[in-house]
Each structure stands twice: as structure tokens, then as C-alpha cells.
Write a protein that holds these residues in place. Structure first.
Motif, mmCIF file in Angstrom:
data_model
loop_
_atom_site.group_PDB
_atom_site.id
_atom_site.type_symbol
_atom_site.label_atom_id
_atom_site.label_comp_id
_atom_site.label_asym_id
_atom_site.label_seq_id
_atom_site.Cartn_x
_atom_site.Cartn_y
_atom_site.Cartn_z
ATOM 1 N N MET A 73 0.817 -1.085 -0.060
ATOM 2 C CA MET A 73 0.048 -0.019 0.080
ATOM 3 C C MET A 73 0.812 1.305 -0.105
ATOM 4 S SD MET A 73 -3.055 -1.127 2.720
ATOM 5 C CE MET A 73 -4.265 0.301 2.167
ATOM 6 N N LEU A 74 2.040 1.086 0.677
ATOM 7 C CA LEU A 74 2.882 2.460 0.728
ATOM 8 C C LEU A 74 3.475 2.572 -0.554
ATOM 9 C CD1 LEU A 74 4.248 2.063 4.466
ATOM 10 C CD2 LEU A 74 2.699 3.706 3.890
ATOM 11 N N GLY A 75 3.887 1.572 -1.170
ATOM 12 C CA GLY A 75 4.494 1.786 -2.489
ATOM 13 C C GLY A 75 5.771 2.629 -2.438
ATOM 14 N N GLU A 76 6.051 3.286 -3.023
ATOM 15 C CA GLU A 76 7.404 4.324 -3.045
ATOM 16 C C GLU A 76 7.399 5.137 -1.727
ATOM 17 O OE1 GLU A 76 9.724 4.264 -5.465
ATOM 18 O OE2 GLU A 76 8.499 2.644 -6.649
ATOM 19 N N ASP A 77 6.428 5.237 -0.960
ATOM 20 C CA ASP A 77 6.233 5.869 0.092
ATOM 21 C C ASP A 77 6.771 5.248 1.435
ATOM 22 O OD1 ASP A 77 5.523 8.420 -1.373
ATOM 23 O OD2 ASP A 77 3.365 7.707 -1.101
ATOM 24 N N VAL A 78 7.309 4.022 1.258
ATOM 25 C CA VAL A 78 7.644 3.351 2.459
ATOM 26 C C VAL A 78 8.742 4.159 3.265
ATOM 27 C CG1 VAL A 78 8.720 1.058 3.153
ATOM 28 C CG2 VAL A 78 7.507 1.155 1.185
ATOM 29 N N PRO A 79 8.346 4.237 4.627
ATOM 30 C CA PRO A 79 9.148 5.021 5.508
ATOM 31 C C PRO A 79 10.424 3.977 5.760
ATOM 32 C CG PRO A 79 7.261 4.182 6.759
ATOM 33 C CD PRO A 79 7.145 3.790 5.188
ATOM 34 N N PRO A 80 11.447 4.674 6.406
ATOM 35 C CA PRO A 80 12.556 3.857 6.643
ATOM 36 C C PRO A 80 12.129 2.690 7.568
ATOM 37 C CG PRO A 80 13.090 6.431 7.053
ATOM 38 C CD PRO A 80 11.448 6.142 6.862
ATOM 39 N N ALA A 81 11.403 3.043 8.485
ATOM 40 C CA ALA A 81 10.954 1.825 9.399
ATOM 41 C C ALA A 81 9.532 1.616 9.110
ATOM 42 C CB ALA A 81 11.236 2.225 10.815
ATOM 43 N N ILE A 82 9.260 0.374 9.031
ATOM 44 C CA ILE A 82 7.592 -0.041 9.169
ATOM 45 C C ILE A 82 7.033 -0.221 10.478
ATOM 46 C CG2 ILE A 82 7.849 -0.752 6.825
ATOM 47 C CD1 ILE A 82 7.209 -3.541 7.700
ATOM 48 N N PRO A 83 6.079 -0.283 10.590
ATOM 49 C CA PRO A 83 5.280 -0.409 11.908
ATOM 50 C C PRO A 83 5.831 -1.931 12.671
ATOM 51 C CG PRO A 83 3.599 0.391 10.399
ATOM 52 C CD PRO A 83 4.710 0.081 9.763
ATOM 53 N N PHE A 84 5.704 -2.111 13.720
ATOM 54 C CA PHE A 84 6.079 -3.348 14.285
ATOM 55 C C PHE A 84 4.702 -4.079 14.202
ATOM 56 C CE2 PHE A 84 6.431 -6.580 17.757
ATOM 57 C CZ PHE A 84 7.717 -6.930 17.376
ATOM 58 N N ILE A 85 4.670 -5.374 13.288
ATOM 59 C CA ILE A 85 3.496 -6.079 13.194
ATOM 60 C C ILE A 85 4.109 -7.441 13.606
ATOM 61 C CG2 ILE A 85 2.064 -7.084 11.473
ATOM 62 C CD1 ILE A 85 2.412 -4.343 10.025
ATOM 63 N N ALA A 86 3.426 -8.092 14.555
ATOM 64 C CA ALA A 86 3.851 -9.438 14.699
ATOM 65 C C ALA A 86 2.577 -10.083 15.686
ATOM 66 C CB ALA A 86 5.144 -9.227 15.906
ATOM 67 N N THR A 87 3.112 -11.345 15.833
ATOM 68 C CA THR A 87 1.971 -12.116 16.820
ATOM 69 C C THR A 87 2.488 -11.642 18.251
ATOM 70 O OG1 THR A 87 3.732 -13.965 17.313
ATOM 71 C CG2 THR A 87 2.293 -14.242 15.415
ATOM 72 N N PHE A 88 1.310 -12.133 19.287
ATOM 73 C CA PHE A 88 1.433 -11.945 20.673
ATOM 74 C C PHE A 88 3.009 -12.535 20.974
ATOM 75 C CE2 PHE A 88 -3.043 -11.358 20.118
ATOM 76 C CZ PHE A 88 -3.054 -10.377 20.767
ATOM 77 N N HIS A 89 3.109 -13.721 20.498
ATOM 78 C CA HIS A 89 4.542 -14.188 21.019
ATOM 79 C C HIS A 89 5.556 -13.394 20.557
ATOM 80 C CE1 HIS A 89 1.766 -17.879 21.665
ATOM 81 N NE2 HIS A 89 2.711 -18.019 22.334
ATOM 82 N N GLY A 90 5.612 -12.956 19.314
ATOM 83 C CA GLY A 90 6.666 -12.202 18.760
ATOM 84 C C GLY A 90 6.728 -10.885 19.495
ATOM 85 N N LEU A 91 5.699 -10.409 19.858
ATOM 86 C CA LEU A 91 5.855 -9.125 20.704
ATOM 87 C C LEU A 91 6.352 -9.330 22.049
ATOM 88 C CD1 LEU A 91 5.280 -5.981 21.584
ATOM 89 C CD2 LEU A 91 3.071 -6.909 22.189
ATOM 90 N N GLY A 92 6.218 -10.432 22.744
ATOM 91 C CA GLY A 92 6.847 -10.944 24.062
ATOM 92 C C GLY A 92 8.248 -11.106 23.718
#
Length: 104
Positions: A73-92
Motif C-alpha cells: 500500500m505504501l509503494g514508493e512512500d515506504v518509510p525507513p521503518a515500518i510498523p511493528f507487526i507481529a504475533t503476541f508471542h513475537g511481541l513478547g
């Protein structure tokens, strides 16, 4: 806002809610991933730094799909960091890796 086309009123409401967290509870195939990825895209377009956005889901497949959709969706506008998107286990795991020494 063409990225809102095809969303129903409840989905649009979730996407456009820019203050505070939201929880999207719905059945399989109802568009949860689309709503969440569209909301992330909307937040970034509204000036929220990507590194201040957290999205947590239950499965690795869903987390991977969300990351891929946000990048697309961001295409060419991808910021240097993307949001943290993970599972609950990944967040932990991330929290323990980042702060484990601090908390002992």
C-alpha cells in the motif's frame, strides 16, 4: 480517499479512528486484515511515525500478510521503518530481547 473504497461503515470507522488503540473482532473472511492494514496506511498518511504503530495478531501467517500488504500500500512512500507487526508471542520475544537485561 480511494483506499477506503469497498469498506463498509463499521470498517471505515475502524480505519479512520486515529486516537488510541482499537480492537477488531470479527469472523473468518470478514476483512479484518484489510481493515487493520488500511488503518496502518491511514495513520502513516496522517503523519503518525511508523515506529509508533503496533499491530498484534495471532498467527505468523497473518502478521506476514499484514506486513506485506502495508508495504504494498505504501509503494514508493515506504518509510525507513515500518510498523511493528507481529504475533503476541513475537511481541513478547521482542520485549524480552530488548528489555530482558533491564528487568533481570
Amino acid at each position: 480517499m480511494t483506499y477506503l473504497e469497498g469498506l463498509n461503515d463499521a470498517q471505515k470507522s475502524a480505519v479512520l479512528a486515529t486516537r488510541g488503540p482499537i480492537s477488531v473482532l470479527a469472523g473468518a473472511g470478514s476483512g479484518k486484515t484489510r481493515v487493520l492494514t488500511t488503518r496502518i496506511y491511514h495513520l502513516i498518511r496522517e503523519g503518525i511515525p511508523a515506529n509508533e504503530i503496533l499491530a498484534v495478531t495471532f498467527t505468523n501467517k497473518a502478521a506476514r500478510e499484514m506486513r506485506n500488504r502495508v508495504r504494498a500500500m505504501l509503494g514508493e512512500d515506504v518509510p525507513p521503518a515500518i510498523p511493528f507487526i507481529a504475533t503476541f508471542h513475537g511481541l513478547g520475544s521482542e520485549l524480552l530481547e530488548s528489555y530482558g537485561n533491564t528487568i533481570g
